[in-house]
Design a protein around this motif. Structure first.
Motif, PDB file in Angstrom:
ATOM      1  N   PRO A 117       0.820  -1.216   0.000  1.00  0.00           N
ATOM      2  CA  PRO A 117       0.000   0.000   0.000  1.00  0.00           C
ATOM      3  C   PRO A 117       0.853   1.265   0.000  1.00  0.00           C
ATOM      4  CG  PRO A 117      -0.065  -1.065   2.146  1.00  0.00           C
ATOM      5  CD  PRO A 117       0.686  -1.981   1.236  1.00  0.00           C
ATOM      6  N   ALA A 118       0.486   2.209  -0.846  1.00  0.00           N
ATOM      7  CA  ALA A 118       1.228   3.461  -0.946  1.00  0.00           C
ATOM      8  C   ALA A 118       1.161   4.263   0.344  1.00  0.00           C
ATOM      9  CB  ALA A 118       0.690   4.296  -2.106  1.00  0.00           C
ATOM     10  N   ALA A 119       0.073   4.124   1.079  1.00  0.00           N
ATOM     11  CA  ALA A 119      -0.090   4.898   2.311  1.00  0.00           C
ATOM     12  C   ALA A 119       0.434   4.148   3.533  1.00  0.00           C
ATOM     13  CB  ALA A 119      -1.560   5.251   2.514  1.00  0.00           C
ATOM     14  N   GLY A 120       1.080   3.018   3.345  1.00  0.00           N
ATOM     15  CA  GLY A 120       1.587   2.254   4.478  1.00  0.00           C
ATOM     16  C   GLY A 120       2.817   2.895   5.087  1.00  0.00           C
ATOM     17  N   SER A 121       3.253   2.362   6.200  1.00  0.00           N
ATOM     18  CA  SER A 121       4.395   2.936   6.897  1.00  0.00           C
ATOM     19  C   SER A 121       5.680   2.159   6.679  1.00  0.00           C
ATOM     20  CB  SER A 121       4.088   3.020   8.394  1.00  0.00           C
ATOM     21  OG  SER A 121       3.755   1.738   8.882  1.00  0.00           O
ATOM     22  N   ALA A 122       5.623   1.051   5.941  1.00  0.00           N
ATOM     23  CA  ALA A 122       6.817   0.246   5.700  1.00  0.00           C
ATOM     24  C   ALA A 122       7.674   0.855   4.590  1.00  0.00           C
ATOM     25  CB  ALA A 122       6.420  -1.178   5.322  1.00  0.00           C
ATOM     26  N   VAL A 123       8.979   0.645   4.692  1.00  0.00           N
ATOM     27  CA  VAL A 123       9.939   0.973   3.642  1.00  0.00           C
ATOM     28  C   VAL A 123      10.700  -0.307   3.344  1.00  0.00           C
ATOM     29  CG1 VAL A 123      10.137   3.430   4.169  1.00  0.00           C
ATOM     30  CG2 VAL A 123      11.636   1.805   5.327  1.00  0.00           C
ATOM     31  N   TRP A 124      11.127  -0.463   2.114  1.00  0.00           N
ATOM     32  CA  TRP A 124      11.744  -1.721   1.729  1.00  0.00           C
ATOM     33  C   TRP A 124      12.726  -1.511   0.595  1.00  0.00           C
ATOM     34  CZ3 TRP A 124       6.873  -0.139   0.713  1.00  0.00           C
ATOM     35  CH2 TRP A 124       6.558   0.061  -0.623  1.00  0.00           C
ATOM     36  N   ARG A 125      13.485  -2.574   0.371  1.00  0.00           N
ATOM     37  CA  ARG A 125      14.361  -2.646  -0.793  1.00  0.00           C
ATOM     38  C   ARG A 125      14.323  -4.078  -1.307  1.00  0.00           C
ATOM     39  NH1 ARG A 125      20.856  -2.322  -1.110  1.00  0.00           N
ATOM     40  NH2 ARG A 125      20.992  -2.638  -3.363  1.00  0.00           N
ATOM     41  N   THR A 126      14.116  -4.228  -2.595  1.00  0.00           N
ATOM     42  CA  THR A 126      14.125  -5.533  -3.257  1.00  0.00           C
ATOM     43  C   THR A 126      15.402  -5.601  -4.081  1.00  0.00           C
ATOM     44  OG1 THR A 126      11.718  -5.604  -3.304  1.00  0.00           O
ATOM     45  CG2 THR A 126      12.884  -7.040  -4.846  1.00  0.00           C
ATOM     46  N   ARG A 128      18.696  -8.407  -5.917  1.00  0.00           N
ATOM     47  CA  ARG A 128      19.210  -9.723  -6.297  1.00  0.00           C
ATOM     48  C   ARG A 128      20.462  -9.965  -5.482  1.00  0.00           C
ATOM     49  NH1 ARG A 128      17.771 -12.486 -11.282  1.00  0.00           N
ATOM     50  NH2 ARG A 128      19.285 -13.989 -10.507  1.00  0.00           N
ATOM     51  N   LEU A 129      20.595 -11.172  -4.967  1.00  0.00           N
ATOM     52  CA  LEU A 129      21.788 -11.583  -4.235  1.00  0.00           C
ATOM     53  C   LEU A 129      22.087 -12.999  -4.698  1.00  0.00           C
ATOM     54  CD1 LEU A 129      23.785 -10.794  -1.943  1.00  0.00           C
ATOM     55  CD2 LEU A 129      22.210 -11.917  -0.362  1.00  0.00           C
ATOM     56  N   ALA A 130      23.154 -13.144  -5.488  1.00  0.00           N
ATOM     57  CA  ALA A 130      23.491 -14.425  -6.103  1.00  0.00           C
ATOM     58  C   ALA A 130      22.285 -14.915  -6.910  1.00  0.00           C
ATOM     59  CB  ALA A 130      23.947 -15.427  -5.051  1.00  0.00           C
ATOM     60  N   ASP A 131      21.756 -16.086  -6.587  1.00  0.00           N
ATOM     61  CA  ASP A 131      20.635 -16.652  -7.342  1.00  0.00           C
ATOM     62  C   ASP A 131      19.281 -16.341  -6.708  1.00  0.00           C
ATOM     63  OD1 ASP A 131      21.172 -18.287  -5.110  1.00  0.00           O
ATOM     64  OD2 ASP A 131      20.321 -20.044  -6.095  1.00  0.00           O
ATOM     65  N   LEU A 132      19.243 -15.347  -5.834  1.00  0.00           N
ATOM     66  CA  LEU A 132      18.030 -15.048  -5.075  1.00  0.00           C
ATOM     67  C   LEU A 132      17.456 -13.676  -5.410  1.00  0.00           C
ATOM     68  CD1 LEU A 132      19.262 -16.216  -1.561  1.00  0.00           C
ATOM     69  CD2 LEU A 132      18.021 -17.548  -3.275  1.00  0.00           C
ATOM     70  N   VAL A 133      16.143 -13.563  -5.283  1.00  0.00           N
ATOM     71  CA  VAL A 133      15.444 -12.281  -5.248  1.00  0.00           C
ATOM     72  C   VAL A 133      14.982 -12.141  -3.814  1.00  0.00           C
ATOM     73  CG1 VAL A 133      13.420 -10.980  -6.009  1.00  0.00           C
ATOM     74  CG2 VAL A 133      14.649 -12.440  -7.618  1.00  0.00           C
ATOM     75  N   LEU A 134      15.282 -11.012  -3.192  1.00  0.00           N
ATOM     76  CA  LEU A 134      14.857 -10.854  -1.806  1.00  0.00           C
ATOM     77  C   LEU A 134      14.477  -9.424  -1.512  1.00  0.00           C
ATOM     78  CD1 LEU A 134      17.296  -9.579   0.179  1.00  0.00           C
ATOM     79  CD2 LEU A 134      18.303 -11.730  -0.483  1.00  0.00           C
ATOM     80  N   THR A 135      13.644  -9.292  -0.506  1.00  0.00           N
ATOM     81  CA  THR A 135      13.221  -7.979  -0.033  1.00  0.00           C
ATOM     82  C   THR A 135      13.538  -7.877   1.447  1.00  0.00           C
ATOM     83  OG1 THR A 135      11.458  -7.779  -1.674  1.00  0.00           O
ATOM     84  CG2 THR A 135      11.250  -6.423   0.309  1.00  0.00           C
ATOM     85  N   VAL A 136      14.106  -6.742   1.822  1.00  0.00           N
ATOM     86  CA  VAL A 136      14.317  -6.370   3.216  1.00  0.00           C
ATOM     87  C   VAL A 136      13.345  -5.232   3.477  1.00  0.00           C
ATOM     88  CG1 VAL A 136      15.926  -5.432   4.910  1.00  0.00           C
ATOM     89  CG2 VAL A 136      16.766  -6.953   3.107  1.00  0.00           C
ATOM     90  N   GLY A 137      12.570  -5.332   4.524  1.00  0.00           N
ATOM     91  CA  GLY A 137      11.609  -4.288   4.847  1.00  0.00           C
ATOM     92  C   GLY A 137      11.694  -3.864   6.298  1.00  0.00           C
ATOM     93  N   PHE A 138      11.402  -2.613   6.546  1.00  0.00           N
ATOM     94  CA  PHE A 138      11.340  -2.060   7.891  1.00  0.00           C
ATOM     95  C   PHE A 138       9.985  -1.388   8.076  1.00  0.00           C
ATOM     96  CE2 PHE A 138      15.878  -2.237   7.274  1.00  0.00           C
ATOM     97  CZ  PHE A 138      16.382  -2.513   8.530  1.00  0.00           C
TER      98      PHE A 138
END
Length: 163
Positions: A117-126, A128-138
């Motif tokens: 959601p655009a109005a949410g309070s989370a921030v994240w980054r998606t 690639r790390l080696a053979d993975l797709v990952l997201t870190v969120g706060f």
């Protein structure tokens, strides 16, 4: 990813969260679950590996990670429902938001699909790390349900519960 200087909806994000997101690669480890038992948070992969977050504490913020193998086939039922374009990036973002909001993925899908959601309070980054797709969120440390609700729903929940 939202700009590192602001959260979703344009709210200011206090340091150190932007720096942690920008340097996420330095704080992630991939290995056996037993070897990453001391991670702040983890994501388990379908091939038996685990991704762990080893970043420093961010007072007032909680962190979540979700990872998938980049070359994993998209399950047909999910492909029909959400499409295959950039699927694993969208999936890991949605899973991260679910973890931060403590909301089951099926509930999230009804409200947001694989979006955040655009109005949410989370921030994240998606990324690639080696053979993975990952997201870190706060997300700010709040009552977990509030992170997934609109402001009106959140206020209504607090008022009806007597808070």
């Amino acid at each position: 990813m939202p700009p590192l200087s602001s959260g979703a909806g344009g709210r200011a994000v206090p340091r150190p969260v932007p720096g942690l997101l920008a340097a996420a690669e330095r704080h992630l480890r991939v290995g056996a679950p037993a070897d990453l038992a001391d991670a702040v948070t983890r994501s388990h992969l379908d091939d038996g590996r685990c991704v762990g977050w080893y970043g420093p504490p961010a007072p007032g913020w909680q962190v979540a990670v979700d990872a998938e193998r980049a070359d994993a086939p998209v399950p047909p039922a999910l492909a029909r429902r959400f499409g295959t374009g950039d699927f694993w990036a969208r999936w890991t973002r949605a899973e991260c938001c679910c973890k931060l909001a403590d909301v089951p993925v099926a509930v999230w899908w009804r409200r947001h699909g694989l979006g955040a959601p655009a109005a949410g309070s989370a921030v994240w980054r998606t990324l690639r790390l080696a053979d993975l797709v990952l997201t870190v969120g706060f997300a700010p440390t709040l009552p977990p349900r509030d992170l997934a609700l609109s402001d009106a729903e959140s206020r209504l929940t607090r008022l009806s519960s007597g808070q």
